[in-house]
Design a protein around this motif. Structure first.
Motif, PDB file in Angstrom:
ATOM      1  N   MET A   1      14.070  64.417  80.460  1.00 37.55           N
ATOM      2  CA  MET A   1      15.077  63.875  79.547  1.00 37.55           C
ATOM      3  C   MET A   1      15.465  64.940  78.522  1.00 37.55           C
ATOM      4  O   MET A   1      14.598  65.596  77.943  1.00 37.55           O
ATOM      5  N   GLU A   2      16.748  65.106  78.321  1.00 32.76           N
ATOM      6  CA  GLU A   2      17.247  66.047  77.339  1.00 32.76           C
ATOM      7  C   GLU A   2      17.914  65.298  76.199  1.00 32.76           C
ATOM      8  O   GLU A   2      18.339  64.140  76.349  1.00 32.76           O
ATOM      9  N   LEU A   3      18.031  65.969  75.052  1.00 32.62           N
ATOM     10  CA  LEU A   3      18.637  65.327  73.894  1.00 32.62           C
ATOM     11  C   LEU A   3      20.075  64.895  74.186  1.00 32.62           C
ATOM     12  O   LEU A   3      20.535  63.867  73.682  1.00 32.62           O
ATOM     13  N   ARG A   4      20.767  65.674  75.009  1.00 35.73           N
ATOM     14  CA  ARG A   4      22.161  65.310  75.286  1.00 35.73           C
ATOM     15  C   ARG A   4      22.240  63.992  76.039  1.00 35.73           C
ATOM     16  O   ARG A   4      23.202  63.230  75.875  1.00 35.73           O
ATOM     17  N   HIS A   5      21.233  63.687  76.894  1.00 35.96           N
ATOM     18  CA  HIS A   5      21.219  62.400  77.572  1.00 35.96           C
ATOM     19  C   HIS A   5      21.140  61.260  76.563  1.00 35.96           C
ATOM     20  O   HIS A   5      21.825  60.240  76.697  1.00 35.96           O
ATOM     21  N   LEU A   6      20.298  61.448  75.554  1.00 32.95           N
ATOM     22  CA  LEU A   6      20.174  60.419  74.518  1.00 32.95           C
ATOM     23  C   LEU A   6      21.470  60.296  73.718  1.00 32.95           C
ATOM     24  O   LEU A   6      21.879  59.191  73.361  1.00 32.95           O
ATOM     25  N   ARG A   7      22.094  61.429  73.407  1.00 31.02           N
ATOM     26  CA  ARG A   7      23.355  61.382  72.654  1.00 31.02           C
ATOM     27  C   ARG A   7      24.431  60.659  73.452  1.00 31.02           C
ATOM     28  O   ARG A   7      25.221  59.864  72.902  1.00 31.02           O
ATOM     29  N   TYR A   8      24.512  60.924  74.742  1.00 28.80           N
ATOM     30  CA  TYR A   8      25.492  60.246  75.582  1.00 28.80           C
ATOM     31  C   TYR A   8      25.223  58.734  75.607  1.00 28.80           C
ATOM     32  O   TYR A   8      26.145  57.919  75.478  1.00 28.80           O
ATOM     33  N   PHE A   9      23.958  58.376  75.791  1.00 31.93           N
ATOM     34  CA  PHE A   9      23.604  56.963  75.864  1.00 31.93           C
ATOM     35  C   PHE A   9      23.921  56.241  74.546  1.00 31.93           C
ATOM     36  O   PHE A   9      24.481  55.145  74.545  1.00 31.93           O
ATOM     37  N   VAL A  10      23.573  56.860  73.421  1.00 30.15           N
ATOM     38  CA  VAL A  10      23.825  56.241  72.113  1.00 30.15           C
ATOM     39  C   VAL A  10      25.329  56.053  71.908  1.00 30.15           C
ATOM     40  O   VAL A  10      25.776  55.016  71.390  1.00 30.15           O
ATOM     41  N   ALA A  11      26.123  57.037  72.296  1.00 35.74           N
ATOM     42  CA  ALA A  11      27.574  56.917  72.120  1.00 35.74           C
ATOM     43  C   ALA A  11      28.126  55.738  72.915  1.00 35.74           C
ATOM     44  O   ALA A  11      28.943  54.950  72.415  1.00 35.74           O
ATOM     45  N   VAL A  12      27.675  55.587  74.160  1.00 42.25           N
ATOM     46  CA  VAL A  12      28.152  54.466  74.977  1.00 42.25           C
ATOM     47  C   VAL A  12      27.663  53.146  74.393  1.00 42.25           C
ATOM     48  O   VAL A  12      28.414  52.157  74.315  1.00 42.25           O
ATOM     49  N   ALA A  13      26.404  53.121  73.946  1.00 45.03           N
ATOM     50  CA  ALA A  13      25.836  51.887  73.400  1.00 45.03           C
ATOM     51  C   ALA A  13      26.565  51.466  72.132  1.00 45.03           C
ATOM     52  O   ALA A  13      26.742  50.263  71.873  1.00 45.03           O
ATOM     53  N   GLU A  14      27.000  52.419  71.334  1.00 48.97           N
ATOM     54  CA  GLU A  14      27.673  52.090  70.073  1.00 48.97           C
ATOM     55  C   GLU A  14      29.146  51.746  70.297  1.00 48.97           C
ATOM     56  O   GLU A  14      29.694  50.869  69.635  1.00 48.97           O
ATOM     57  N   GLU A  15      29.780  52.439  71.237  1.00 51.87           N
ATOM     58  CA  GLU A  15      31.197  52.174  71.501  1.00 51.87           C
ATOM     59  C   GLU A  15      31.405  50.969  72.425  1.00 51.87           C
ATOM     60  O   GLU A  15      32.484  50.361  72.424  1.00 51.87           O
ATOM     61  N   ARG A  16      30.367  50.673  73.226  1.00 55.65           N
ATOM     62  CA  ARG A  16      30.441  49.606  74.231  1.00 55.65           C
ATOM     63  C   ARG A  16      31.598  49.826  75.190  1.00 55.65           C
ATOM     64  O   ARG A  16      32.178  48.878  75.723  1.00 55.65           O
ATOM     65  N   HIS A  17      31.907  51.115  75.425  1.00 58.59           N
ATOM     66  CA  HIS A  17      33.043  51.435  76.302  1.00 58.59           C
ATOM     67  C   HIS A  17      32.917  52.903  76.716  1.00 58.59           C
ATOM     68  O   HIS A  17      32.763  53.794  75.858  1.00 58.59           O
ATOM     69  N   PHE A  18      32.944  53.186  78.004  1.00 53.96           N
ATOM     70  CA  PHE A  18      32.765  54.563  78.490  1.00 53.96           C
ATOM     71  C   PHE A  18      33.931  55.461  78.079  1.00 53.96           C
ATOM     72  O   PHE A  18      33.733  56.625  77.738  1.00 53.96           O
ATOM     73  N   GLY A  19      35.156  54.938  78.117  1.00 60.08           N
ATOM     74  CA  GLY A  19      36.309  55.762  77.770  1.00 60.08           C
ATOM     75  C   GLY A  19      36.263  56.202  76.320  1.00 60.08           C
ATOM     76  O   GLY A  19      36.487  57.386  76.004  1.00 60.08           O
ATOM     77  N   ARG A  20      35.988  55.264  75.403  1.00 59.42           N
ATOM     78  CA  ARG A  20      35.928  55.619  73.980  1.00 59.42           C
ATOM     79  C   ARG A  20      34.747  56.553  73.697  1.00 59.42           C
ATOM     80  O   ARG A  20      34.858  57.472  72.900  1.00 59.42           O
ATOM     81  N   ALA A  21      33.633  56.322  74.368  1.00 57.14           N
ATOM     82  CA  ALA A  21      32.464  57.185  74.174  1.00 57.14           C
ATOM     83  C   ALA A  21      32.751  58.606  74.668  1.00 57.14           C
ATOM     84  O   ALA A  21      32.364  59.594  74.037  1.00 57.14           O
ATOM     85  N   ALA A  22      33.441  58.721  75.805  1.00 58.89           N
ATOM     86  CA  ALA A  22      33.776  60.048  76.335  1.00 58.89           C
ATOM     87  C   ALA A  22      34.707  60.788  75.386  1.00 58.89           C
ATOM     88  O   ALA A  22      34.545  62.001  75.151  1.00 58.89           O
ATOM     89  N   ALA A  23      35.670  60.085  74.801  1.00 58.11           N
ATOM     90  CA  ALA A  23      36.577  60.719  73.842  1.00 58.11           C
ATOM     91  C   ALA A  23      35.817  61.163  72.590  1.00 58.11           C
ATOM     92  O   ALA A  23      36.072  62.237  72.047  1.00 58.11           O
ATOM     93  N   ARG A  24      34.888  60.347  72.150  1.00 54.30           N
ATOM     94  CA  ARG A  24      34.073  60.686  70.963  1.00 54.30           C
ATOM     95  C   ARG A  24      33.228  61.928  71.200  1.00 54.30           C
ATOM     96  O   ARG A  24      33.055  62.752  70.301  1.00 54.30           O
ATOM     97  N   LEU A  25      32.734  62.072  72.434  1.00 54.26           N
ATOM     98  CA  LEU A  25      31.860  63.207  72.759  1.00 54.26           C
ATOM     99  C   LEU A  25      32.625  64.425  73.279  1.00 54.26           C
ATOM    100  O   LEU A  25      32.024  65.479  73.499  1.00 54.26           O
ATOM    101  N   HIS A  26      33.929  64.257  73.500  1.00 51.23           N
ATOM    102  CA  HIS A  26      34.769  65.342  74.041  1.00 51.23           C
ATOM    103  C   HIS A  26      34.301  65.776  75.425  1.00 51.23           C
ATOM    104  O   HIS A  26      34.194  66.978  75.719  1.00 51.23           O
ATOM    105  N   VAL A  27      33.966  64.799  76.265  1.00 51.48           N
ATOM    106  CA  VAL A  27      33.609  65.080  77.658  1.00 51.48           C
ATOM    107  C   VAL A  27      34.436  64.146  78.528  1.00 51.48           C
ATOM    108  O   VAL A  27      35.034  63.167  78.053  1.00 51.48           O
TER     109      VAL A  27
END
Length: 301
Positions: free
Chosen positions: A1-27
Motif C-alpha cells: 500500500m502506498e500513500l497515493r492509494h490512500l489519498r485516492y481512496f479518501v478523495a473518492v470517499a469524500e466526493e462520493r463520485h469518481f469524476g469529481r474525485a479525479a478532477a480534484r486529484l488532477h488524474v
C-alpha cells in the motif's frame, strides 16, 4: 500500500463520485478507478459500493477512511517537520564558547540575529576551554565553537573564521604593586604567579604569546576553567590574571585592570565548525553569522 492509494481512496470517499474525485486529484477517472481497485484487492474486499449516481462506503470503507485520514495527516506532518529542519526552522544548535566571545559582543550579536529569524530553534551554550571546544566540534557533541585563538594551530580539518581581534590586560587586587603601574610589560610578570583560562598546554601557549621563555619565568601559572574563576583568584590575591581586555567591563570591588604592553600580546576571537555540516539549523546559523558582517575565513579544509 502506498500513500497515493490512500489519498485516492479518501478523495473518492469524500466526493462520493469518481469524476469529481479525479478532477480534484488532477488524474484521469480510469487511473483513479484502477488505483482504488488495487487497494481493494490488497485489503481483500470492497471498500466502495458503486451505483450509477453515487459511491457509498462499505463498513470496511468507513473504518479505513478514519484510519487513512490519520495516516495522511501524520505523513504530511512528518514531511513538514523534515522540511522545517532542513530549512533551519526547528531543531537545535550546540555552541561551545570562551568568555571573550561574549565580552567582545560577537556571540551575543550572532545569537540575537539568529533567534529573531529562527525563534523555534533551541540554542544550547556551554563555556569550555579552547581545546575542549575543538574536540567537541570534531566528535559531534558541539556544532560551533567561539574560541580565543590559543592553541588552535592544528585545526586543518575544520573551518576557522577569524571574527574580531582584541588585546590583553591584567587583573589584580587593588593592593597589588602592579595596580599602581601606568603600564605593564611582560618583564613585569617574570616573578608573578599568572592566572589564565586553561587551554591545552595553556601555560606554554600563554608564555609564547607574551614572548616569555619558560626558563625565565620564575613563578608558576595557575590554569582555571573560566573567566569568572580567573577574576575570583585575582581578587583573592592568588596572582596576576592575564585576561582579554574586554574583561575590564566586569567591575569587581577588589579588582583593578591595567593594559598589558608586550610584543604579540593580542588575540583573535574565532569560530570553528565542520566543513561537511548537514544539519539544517546549524547551516542556517552559519549563514546568519556570515551575513552579519565580514568575517575572514582563514582556513577551510
Amino acid at each position: 500500500m502506498e500513500l497515493r492509494h490512500l489519498r485516492y481512496f479518501v478523495a473518492v470517499a469524500e466526493e462520493r463520485h469518481f469524476g469529481r474525485a479525479a478532477a480534484r486529484l488532477h488524474v484521469t477517472q480510469s487511473t483513479l478507478s484502477t488505483q482504488v481497485q488495487n487497494l481493494e484487492r490488497e485489503v481483500g474486499g470492497p471498500l466502495l459500493a458503486r451505483t450509477s449516481r453515487r459511491v457509498e462506503l462499505t463498513e470496511a470503507g468507513k473504518l479505513l477512511l478514519a484510519e487513512a485520514r490519520r495516516a495522511l495527516a501524520q505523513a504530511d506532518r512528518a514531511l513538514s517537520v523534515a522540511r522545517k529542519s532542513v530549512n533551519g526552522e526547528i531543531g537545535e544548535v550546540r555552541i561551545g564558547f570562551s568568555g571573550v566571545a561574549v565580552l567582545e559582543g560577537v556571540l551575543p550579536a550572532d545569537l540575537r540575529r539568529f533567534h529573531r529569524a529562527h525563534p523555534r530553534v533551541e540554542l544550547l551554550l556551554t563555556e569550555l576551554p579552547p581545546a575542549a571546544q575543538i574536540q567537541g566540534v570534531r566528535d559531534g557533541t558541539l556544532d560551533i565553537a567561539y574560541s580565543a585563538d590559543f592553541d588552535i594551530d592544528n585545526v586543518d580539518d575544520l573551518v576557522l573564521t577569524r571574527r574580531v581581534g582584541t588585546s590583553l590586560s591584567i587583573a589584580v587586587r587593588r593592593d597589588h604593586p602592579l595596580a599602581r603601574a601606568t603600564t605593564v610589560t611582560a618583564a613585569d610578570l617574570m616573578d608573578e604567579e599568572l592566572i589564565v583560562v586553561a587551554a591545552d598546554e595553556g601555560d606554554e601557549t600563554l608564555l609564547a604569546r607574551l614572548q616569555i621563555s619558560p626558563r625565565e619565568h620564575r613563578a608558576g601559572i595557575h590554569l582555571v576553567s573560566g573567566s569568572l574563576a580567573v577574576l575570583a583568584l585575582a581578587a583573592a590575591g592568588a596572582g596576576v590574571a592575564v585576561v582579554p581586555t574586554p574583561t575590564e567591563r566586569i567591575a569587581l570591588p577588589d579588582i583593578t585592570y591595567r593594559p598589558l604592553h608586550a610584543t604579540s600580546t593580542g588575540l583573535d576571537v574565532v569560530t570553528l565548525n565542520r566543513s561537511d555540516e548537514l544539519a539544517g539549523p546549524v547551516r542556517a546559523f552559519l549563514r546568519t553569522s556570515a551575513a552579519a558582517g565580514s568575517p575572514r575565513v582563514t582556513h577551510r579544509p
